[in-house]
Design a protein around this motif. Structure first.
Motif, PDB file in Angstrom:
ATOM      1  N   VAL A 195     -42.258   3.903  37.419  1.00 26.41           N
ATOM      2  CA  VAL A 195     -42.337   2.937  36.560  1.00 26.41           C
ATOM      3  C   VAL A 195     -40.936   2.474  36.016  1.00 26.41           C
ATOM      4  CG1 VAL A 195     -43.180   2.008  34.396  1.00 26.41           C
ATOM      5  CG2 VAL A 195     -44.634   3.324  35.777  1.00 26.41           C
ATOM      6  N   LYS A 254     -46.995  -5.843  32.865  1.00 29.76           N
ATOM      7  CA  LYS A 254     -46.669  -4.749  33.794  1.00 29.76           C
ATOM      8  C   LYS A 254     -47.277  -5.147  35.224  1.00 29.76           C
ATOM      9  CE  LYS A 254     -47.836   0.076  34.600  1.00 29.76           C
ATOM     10  NZ  LYS A 254     -48.615   1.130  34.114  1.00 29.76           N
ATOM     11  N   SER A 266     -46.604  -4.852  39.778  1.00 31.61           N
ATOM     12  CA  SER A 266     -46.030  -3.927  40.928  1.00 31.61           C
ATOM     13  C   SER A 266     -45.558  -4.889  42.127  1.00 31.61           C
ATOM     14  CB  SER A 266     -47.102  -2.875  41.397  1.00 31.61           C
ATOM     15  OG  SER A 266     -48.195  -3.716  41.924  1.00 31.61           O
ATOM     16  N   GLU A 296     -38.593   0.136  33.376  1.00 39.41           N
ATOM     17  CA  GLU A 296     -38.663  -1.085  32.500  1.00 39.41           C
ATOM     18  C   GLU A 296     -37.662  -2.036  32.330  1.00 39.41           C
ATOM     19  OE1 GLU A 296     -38.717  -1.065  27.295  1.00 39.41           O
ATOM     20  OE2 GLU A 296     -39.461   0.665  28.235  1.00 39.41           O
TER      21      GLU A 296
END
Length: 390
Positions: free
Chosen positions: A309, A372, A374, A311
């Motif tokens: 992950v 969020k 992907s 940010e």
């Protein structure tokens, strides 16, 4: 009375273990066999096309080897109507390496297999340590010329180029190792041609030796003194290249790895070990992708960042760089992403790395929304729709 106890110890070595399998490439089954041992793997590429690779089994006993049957040869099965040309065989080798996730390797090609090895080496693949060629078939016009000279001295009715291309195998009472009754005539004719006195197939006019100077890894050429078209022809490959070593086996023809097994194994083993030591001393390690950015502040993510992950802020630009091999027809593409959060801001492009081999597919993105999300990438070839990995 005395009693004798006999203790028999059975030792099993990793070098004795072998296993086989298949990969799928363009819908076809490509059969391979691995002989397990310690150390870097040597990929064996047999002569042909049209011969099983089984005759190369055990030529480097004690070394980890991977040999495979080219399509239309041995146990590999053709289930498609894909056009088979030279570039197909280069892509087939690449598919084997990518599918089995082999990070570093040596290539050892015999005859026509040497041409495949050179074709793949010219794509500058990451992880290639060295290249060994046994009686390589690289300069096809020169081979054609040598065939013409021989044909002038023989009856055209009895002349057959097959005999000169593949020889009669080791001098013994055994059945020839490479013979007409075990080759797939259809694929042989496609590449070498049906004409008995000259090359009339796909290979006609090609000179793969012209690319040897562009291969940056150590190269060893092994020639049998009695091989066709002769040592003099192969010595021309060494001109102007400090990377090429040349060895002549004095009691061999086309198959020195079988005719002079011990000498061949000793010489090749020494070469492979020196190539590995040279690679280690140069400290060629995969580049840190964070250091590849030329603009301070740019964010660059690579293989080690996958499944993590990260940010970022709206308005941030970042790049993803993934190892690929465009020269062999393999590349990455974006499979899916949420365009409400992330968008591509330029067409993907390829970045070649001469220092460490191979290259990177580069994708530039911009964060356009919060949340969020992907990004999913898929890796595959031009020849098939199914990806190798995602």
């Amino acid at each position: 009375m005395r009693t004798f106890f006999v203790i028999i110890i059975l030792a099993f070595s990793a070098s004795c273990l072998a296993y086989e399998g298949q990969i799928l490439f363009s819908g076809n089954e490509i059969h391979y066999e691995v002989e397990e041992a310690d150390g870097e793997v040597v990929i064996l590429i047999g002569d042909g096309p049209g011969f099983s690779s089984s005759y190369m089994k055990g030529i480097l006993s004690g070394r980890k080897t991977l040999r495979y049957d080219q399509l239309e040869s041995g146990s590999s099965k053709n289930h498609s109507d894909v056009a088979i040309d030279f570039q197909y065989f280069v892509a087939e080798l690449a598919s084997l390496i990518f599918s089995l996730e082999i990070d570093s390797f040596h290539l050892l090609g015999h005859g026509f297999g040497s041409a495949i090895a050179v074709g793949f080496a010219l794509t500058n693949p990451e992880g290639l340590l060295s290249l060994v060629m046994i009686n390589p078939r690289l300069n096809l016009p020169a081979i054609d010329s040598a065939l013409s000279d021989l044909a002038d001295g023989e009856s055209s009715q009895s002349f057959d180029k097959f005999h000169y291309l593949f020889g009669d195998g080791p001098t013994s009472e055994l059945k020839p190792v490479l013979s007409r009754d075990i080759i797939n005539e259809e694929i042989y004719n496609l590449f070498w041609g049906e004409t008995p006195t000259f090359i009339s197939g796909i290979l006609r006019g090609h000179d793969f030796s012209s690319g040897l100077l562009d291969i940056n890894v150590p190269i060893l050429i092994c020639s049998g003194l009695n091989s066709f078209p002769g040592v003099k022809n192969l010595l021309t490959f060494q001109e102007g290249s400090p990377n090429i070593e040349f060895v002549t086996f004095m009691n061999s023809g086309h198959l020195p790895m079988l005719e002079e097994k011990k000498a061949f194994k000793t010489i090749v083993e020494d070469f492979l070990q020196r190539a590995e030591e040279n690679f280690s001393h140069q400290g060629q390690q995969e580049m840190n992708l964070d250091d590849m950015s030329e603009v301070p502040g740019d964010m660059v993510f690579g293989w080690e960042d996958l499944e993590k992950v990260h940010e970022l802020h709206v308005g941030d630009d970042f790049s993803v760089k993934l190892p690929s091999n465009r020269g062999a027809g393999y590349f990455w593409k974006v499979k899916s992403l949420d365009e409400n959060s992330i968008r591509l801001i330029s067409d993907p492009y390829y970045e070649e790395l001469k220092e460490s081999g191979g290259g990177r597919d580069v994708f530039d993105f911009r964060v356009v929304g919060s949340g969020k999300s992907s990004i999913e990438f898929s890796f595959g070839s031009l020849w098939e729709e199914t990806s190798i990995r995602t």
